[in-house]
Design an enzyme around this catalytic site. Structure first.
Site, PDB file in Angstrom:
ATOM      1  N   ASP A   1      20.794  -9.894 -20.572  1.00 20.92           N
ATOM      2  CA  ASP A   1      19.697 -10.343 -19.541  1.00 20.92           C
ATOM      3  C   ASP A   1      20.528 -10.811 -18.475  1.00 20.92           C
ATOM      4  O   ASP A   1      21.549 -11.794 -18.862  1.00 20.92           O
ATOM      5  CB  ASP A   1      18.577 -11.150 -20.493  1.00 20.92           C
ATOM      6  CG  ASP A   1      17.743 -10.395 -21.226  1.00 20.92           C
ATOM      7  OD1 ASP A   1      17.357  -9.183 -20.847  1.00 20.92           O
ATOM      8  OD2 ASP A   1      17.160 -11.042 -21.996  1.00 20.92           O
TER       9      ASP A   1
ATOM     10  N   ASP B   1      13.905  -4.232 -18.265  1.00 24.02           N
ATOM     11  CA  ASP B   1      12.454  -4.887 -18.367  1.00 24.02           C
ATOM     12  C   ASP B   1      11.748  -4.628 -17.396  1.00 24.02           C
ATOM     13  O   ASP B   1      10.463  -4.597 -17.493  1.00 24.02           O
ATOM     14  CB  ASP B   1      12.984  -6.472 -18.717  1.00 24.02           C
ATOM     15  CG  ASP B   1      13.744  -6.627 -19.956  1.00 24.02           C
ATOM     16  OD1 ASP B   1      13.344  -5.923 -21.010  1.00 24.02           O
ATOM     17  OD2 ASP B   1      14.455  -7.955 -20.114  1.00 24.02           O
TER      18      ASP B   1
END
Length: 169
Positions: free
Chosen positions: A123, A141
């Site tokens: 991330d 995402d």
């Protein structure tokens, strides 16, 4: 009797490849240029920040001993399989749904690759206001969320709009 692939929603699978390339390239760039926990401000309220997510969205189940890696990998495989069947059963003219499915498949496969290869999801997108930071996320995402929003949007279209969209009008 089988249908020609180009007449089905599978015609939109090229978008899965686009999502995967963008996701993979962005994560590889982060892995090659950042150390874990490093932050680089870009504009006010937006940083690049390298984080490892061992769980799901919002780090759900991140600290549960490792079994969640396989659990979430299994969920991703199941979702991809279901959406591929849905794409095959839908017409190529149902653009909104098929694009949404392709975005979700691409995002799910991008994060699945991370889980299987690294044992965690990379991330790096960090939005914040003052001292409050939204949970760090990645392009996969984002594509999953946009795809889900498109499915919800499609559900709100009136039947007349749906038939016009499916006919390409």
């Amino acid at each position: 009797m089988s249908k020609p692939i180009c007449s089905t929603g599978l015609r939109w699978l090229w978008l899965v490849v686009v999502v995967l390339v963008l996701d993979f390239a962005s994560k590889q760039w982060i892995l090659g240029n950042f150390v874990l926990g490093q932050s680089q401000p870009l504009i006010p309220s937006f940083n690049l920040f390298y984080a490892r997510n061992y769980g799901a969205a919002f780090s759900f189940l991140a600290d549960h001993g490792g079994w969640q890696r396989w659990f979430f990998a299994g969920i991703a495989v199941a979702i991809v399989a279901v959406l591929l069947v849905m794409m095959y059963r839908s017409s190529a003219q149902q653009k909104l749904n098929n694009i949404a499915y392709a975005f979700i498949i691409g995002g799910a496969l991008g994060n699945l690759f991370d889980r299987l290869w690294h044992g965690f999801v990379v991330d790096f997108i960090d939005f914040y206001v003052g001292n409050w930071h939204y949970p760090t996320f990645n392009l996969a995402d984002s594509f999953i969320c946009v795809g889900a929003a498109m499915i919800v949007l499609e559900g709100f279209l009136s039947p007349a709009n749906k038939s016009a969209k499916s006919k390409g009008e």
